[in-house]
Each structure stands twice: as C-alpha cells, then as structure tokens.
Design a protein around this motif. Sequence first.
Motif, PDB file in Angstrom:
ATOM      1  N   ALA A 150      -7.412  95.708  19.721  1.00 18.48           N
ATOM      2  CA  ALA A 150      -7.663  94.512  18.921  1.00 18.48           C
ATOM      3  C   ALA A 150      -7.636  94.845  17.431  1.00 18.48           C
ATOM      4  O   ALA A 150      -7.100  94.080  16.618  1.00 18.48           O
ATOM      5  N   HIS A 158      -9.828  98.110  24.615  1.00 20.59           N
ATOM      6  CA  HIS A 158      -9.503  96.765  24.150  1.00 20.59           C
ATOM      7  C   HIS A 158      -9.944  96.557  22.694  1.00 20.59           C
ATOM      8  O   HIS A 158      -9.259  95.870  21.927  1.00 20.59           O
ATOM      9  N   ARG A 194     -11.503  89.925  26.042  1.00 19.19           N
ATOM     10  CA  ARG A 194     -11.502  90.849  27.179  1.00 19.19           C
ATOM     11  C   ARG A 194     -12.508  91.980  26.964  1.00 19.19           C
ATOM     12  O   ARG A 194     -13.213  92.372  27.899  1.00 19.19           O
ATOM     13  N   LEU A 238      -7.663  90.084  23.073  1.00 19.97           N
ATOM     14  CA  LEU A 238      -8.215  91.410  23.332  1.00 19.97           C
ATOM     15  C   LEU A 238      -9.717  91.447  23.085  1.00 19.97           C
ATOM     16  O   LEU A 238     -10.465  92.127  23.800  1.00 19.97           O
ATOM     17  N   THR A 279      -3.249  87.721  19.539  1.00 24.12           N
ATOM     18  CA  THR A 279      -3.457  88.929  20.351  1.00 24.12           C
ATOM     19  C   THR A 279      -4.840  89.511  20.102  1.00 24.12           C
ATOM     20  O   THR A 279      -5.530  89.944  21.034  1.00 24.12           O
ATOM     21  N   THR A 280      -5.255  89.514  18.836  1.00 21.10           N
ATOM     22  CA  THR A 280      -6.598  90.005  18.498  1.00 21.10           C
ATOM     23  C   THR A 280      -7.663  89.214  19.254  1.00 21.10           C
ATOM     24  O   THR A 280      -8.594  89.797  19.837  1.00 21.10           O
TER      25      THR A 280
END
Length: 766
Positions: free
Chosen positions: A230, A226, A248, A245, A241-242
């Motif tokens: 990222a 992840h 997570r 991630l 999205t960065t």
Amino acid sequence: MTRIVYEDDHLCVVHRPGASCFAVATFGGIAQRPQGLRIWADRPVEALDLEAFGFLGKSPNWYPAEAMARAAPVVAALRRGPLIGYGYSMGGYAALKYGRLLCLDAALAVSPQVSIDPAEVPNDRRFHRRFDPTLHAAMGVREEDLAPFPVVVADPWFRLDRLHADRAGPADRVARIWLPFMRHATIGRLAGTDILRDALDLMLQRDAVGLAALLRARRARSAHWHLVMAREATRRGRDATTAALTRRAEALGAAPAALAALRATARLDATMREARGRAFFAVSPDAARPGAWAAANAAALGANPTGVPPDAVMTAINAALGAPDPKAPFAASEFAIAVGLPVPQRRMAAQRLAVRGHGLAALAVLLADPAVIRDDAARAAMVPMLGTILRDRTLPPPWRACVAALRTSILRTGLPAGGRVDPGAAQASRFQEPGPAARRALARVPRVLEGAGVVARVAREIRVAVASQGDAFAPPARHNLRLLRDVYVNDAGQIWGRDGTLHRSNGRPVPPASLEAMRAAPEFAEAAWAVEANRNIYHWTIDVLPGLAWRLDGAGAGMPVLIHSSAPGYVRTWLHLAAAAPLPLAEAGAAAFVRRLHFGPTGIEGLDPAGRHAGYLARMAARADAGRAPDAPRRLYVSRRDTPRRAIANEAALEEALAERGFTAVMLSGLPLPEQIALFRGAEVIAGPHGAGLVHLVAAPRGRRVFEILRESGGDMRPLACFARISRLAGHDHAIALVPFGEVGSGWTIDIREVTAGLDRFLADA
C-alpha cells in the motif's frame, strides 16, 4: 537447563535444550544484546520446544572471527544432531560466514550483509562506521565459509540488500529467494511459530523451491506485506490500489497505529500531487538555470497556506530568508503556523529560522503546538534549537530568560533532584597540553570564487567567515587540561555527576537508559575522555583528537581512553597511527563511572598543527607515509559518487573534465584510513566537493593547494567554512568555488565550464 555456555568481551552464547531432533543456531541482529538467558527468535523457539544455541553480540560488532572460533568447540561438544543456522541482517551474515566453522547443516540468512568492510562493499555505507580493522580482517563471506545448504532471503528491488545477496556466493551454491518490496524488513515473512516450523522443516529437507513457495504464499495472509504494498502504491499515486490494500491489511489484523500512519501518508501524498500545480512548484525540477530556485521560493512566500503540504513550508521560509523585507521571516512564521505542521516538520522550520538569527520567529513556530512540549522525544530534540535561539542577540530579555529556563528544565529531566546544569565546574588537571602553542602563521585568506546566480547574502557570509578567523584562532600560551571527579559518561558524550550536576549535555538531556545504567556502571579510577557521539570522521579528527594530544604523546601512561562503544573503525585506527605507545581503550556505553576524568579543549579553535599537536600529527603522517604508493596522484579529486548525500548529479562529467587537467578521481570510502591520509600527503593539488573526507587536509604537508566546491543553501553558511579554516591553520592555499543551489529539490547540477574555469585561474595564480 537453559544456560550461558560461552561468553567473552564480544559474544555470548546461550544453550537451550529442547525436544527437537535437530538444533537451531540463532544469530541476533544489530539491535539485539544479551539479556539474561534470552535469545533472538526465542518465542517461536520456545513454542516449538527446539534445542537452540543463541548467539548474541555485545555490540554491533558483526560477530568477530576470533570470538566465534573460541565459541565453536563449545557448541560442537553440546550438539546432538543436525544444526540449522538462522539469522537476520547482522545475524544473517553470521549464518553465512560461520557455516563451515560451526558445522551447520543448513543456513537461512535473511537480508544479510556479506561484509561491512568499506574496501569490500564501498557502495553500501550503512554499516561502514561499524567496521573495525582489528576485529574484521578478511571478514567478507567466501564460498569456503558456507554451510552445505545456504539460503538467502532478500528484496531484489532494494538495491543495497540485493548487492549483498548477489555476492553471497555462486548461484549453484547459494539458493536465493526474492521477496519484492519488503526492503530490509523481509524478516516479517518469517514471523510466527507456524511459519518458522515449516521453514525449518524445509531447510532440513534442503528444499529451496518449497521454502520459496511457502514464503510467497504467505503474503496473501500477511498484514505487513499489504501495508508495504500500500505504501508503494501511494508513492506511485495509485489511490484506488492503496485503498484496497489498506482494507485488506486491516482485515488481516494490521496494527491501528500502522493503518493510521499509512492513511496519513496517503493524504499527504495526494495533497502534494495537487500542490505541484500551484505556483511554488511551477518551476520544473529539471531547470538548472540560475535563479530557478529563487523564483520558486518567491512564489511560495505569497502562497495561500490552506491545503499546503508541510514539506512545502520550507520553501516559503527560504524565500523569506532571502527577501530584503526585514518583516519577511515573521510572515514566514505566520505561514508555517497557519499550515499546522506535524512536530518533526515544525522543529525543522523553527531550526531554519533560528540558524538565520530570527529567534523570536523560530520560537513562535516552535511553541504554536503544545505537543512539542508534551512529548518527551520532541522535548529532547528541542534543546539544541533552543540553544540556537539564545544566540540571537535581538531576542527580547523576557523571551531570552524564558528560553534559557525552558532549555535548563529539559536538560535536567530525570537527573537527581537538586542537580544543575554547570559546564564550568571542572578543576585543573595535573596534566598539561604538550608544549607551547606555535606562533600562528596562518595561510592567506581563502579565496571565494562566486558562481553566477549565487545569492549575495551567501557569498558575503562565506567571505566574512574565512577572513575573520585570524583573531578567533589565537590560542593562549598554554592550556591546562581539566578534571572532573566522580562523574558518569556515556556514548552520547555527556558527563554528569552523582549529585545530578550536568557538566556536558551535548545538547540533549541524559537518556533514561543511561540513568538506569548508573546502578551497574563499570568503574574507572582514572580515564581520558574521547567520546565522539556523532561518529563522524570530521568531528572525531577536529573536535576530539586535539583535546587528546597529551595522552597521545605519552602522558598518563596506563590510563584508559574512553571512546564510543560503537565507535567506527577509523577511531581505533587513528589512535593506533597517532599514539606514541599503544593505548588501553574502554567503552563509555550507556554509562561508565570515573573517579577522575581528564579532558582537553575541543573544537577547531584549539587546533595547533605546528605546535601542541605536531607530535601526534607527525607520528600519524610517518606511519601513513610508510605505505604510500610510489605512483600516488599529484593532483587528487575527492569524489562523492559513493554517497547519495550532497551528491553532484553530473559528477562523472566533472571528473572527465578534471582528468584532462591531470586529476585522479578517488572515492575514499573504499580505502583504509592510512591510505586516505597518504593520498592527501602525496598530492600537491586537492580538489573536491564539500564533504567530511576533506578533513585529511589537517595531515597534508604545508603549502598544498585546495579547491573546494561548495553549494549555497538556505541555512547558516558560516559553519561550512570549516575546511577553509583547516587550510589556514595547516598552511594551505585554499579556494572555494561557491555555486548556486540551481534547481528545485535536492539535486545539485553544477556548471562544469564555470567551475573548471575557476580552477584554472586558481592554479595559474601561484
């Protein structure tokens, strides 16, 4: 009982008995070294109580074939059942290459290299310096080398690792498992006891499909994966999205330091994207017109530092260095301080100011952040810069004393109390350099062909540098070699005494690992010094070999020559070509103790091709000529298309234009050293961009015509006249085609018509 079952100069093998019905042969990577009974992947091996044979190289030596052949019977006599090979990077190579030799039942190779031989993998230069022709003959992985069930794990989008994975063997013999966006860190997917247990079980079952599913499924639970994804999303500007991630990765237990670094990178990237609309990024990166770079620089100098990304500071400094106002460098230093640079960029900015002779401005940038002094690594990196600052003759005396004291204090870090920095403490050696110096018959001053748009200051520096060397290169009638007694040496090219006296620093304090290694350092009664710390062929050929001429000519018979423990293959090849008799070699390593250490003068100032150094150069030339092809090109172009550094974007078009003029383009990285030297000796005209390959001019017969393409830069241009200096000493007719930087960024597109027109004029002026 765990014990060492085989050991030689290159290799150590540890056998660990276990309760498993099979054994695993683990192969350490480039960074692993023997440490007692430890092996690579020892934690999961011990947790699973596996029988293991741990192979470890004693240097980054890619497991030489002769050593492996001697170790193989020992392993065969001890194994009780199936044997699975498992290795990463350099170790992945061994798992593939020695599958048949070790009678492996299966081999799991993670991000392996099928070879490091420049002739076999010319497009992957990462490990060429580790290639040694005496250890690595025919080293490439062949189909007949493989275990019955070989598996390669690699990132398909990482070009260099994909190159090796594709060459590991036919598709019907080698199973390939692709793990995208992991680059060379694919081993992260196999970290942990549970995953390794399941992977080895699937290897025993020869189930490549199941292994691929296992590794791909693991990414959902992998904090490392992840983080990698990222970073990729950040690079592409996908901020949402960065963020997802990153959250997570944090939930999966990613290290706080890794998360902090990722968030800092994301902030910097966002700032950079915002800044691209500012004035100093207004010029298109594709604009190759003369003056584009200068226009961007000029805009940068007047920019507001608020919110400016650290990387943009260099643009403002470049503008200041080219500005007519003498106060501009101080304005640039204020700009750099106001931006608030991280330590690495702060050192870079200070270095740029220092090499342009603005020592006080450089010192202001450097010392504006106390972290530069507090951090040990940062302090060590400051030393060469402080030396550069001291060369500024306008530096006020109190500041000069301050800089000198700070530099000495850093250099003495860790040395025994009472030590001092004393590079002049050597005595005269009983040996002398071979023969008298030749009368200097320097070739005519190299011409500088100035391209349109070149900054006047840059052209002036180059002209002065190539015209003023006559006085600087007038050696004394004879050099006595120097001698130091009871000293330690290391791979960094440093020399220090037991009492803490630092005789040679190479611009760095002695590393803690070297100080620790003093306790068990190997001892030599007498040795010749030949350590090239940078592992660069130019510095080896020009800075080290001339000082070793006496030993190459046969003086001090039997005395070992100390070299870098990871010296590139060309070092041993050069010594083989140049020595009158075979030389015993020894490695400096972290530390070696020498009772009497002999060394000669270093640097181009002492180079004497027609006098003292004629002997070893003649031997090298004769041995290289023996293998010269009868159809060697008379007009040679030394291409840089095999390296991303200082590459010409339109070099293919340049090569086509030169081919029309009878030039043959050659990439040296794919050729053995004797063949490279032979090409230079056979050519009548040699052309090429500035690069280390041109060092072979020292071996070319007198009178060659040399056309060097050199790009201007914002730094000190004078050191870049090095190849023109070699040509003057070696008697060649040399011209420099000086071309403008051209465009914003690191690209380099030349005006082919202008360059070839300059070449035509040069060749016509015989």
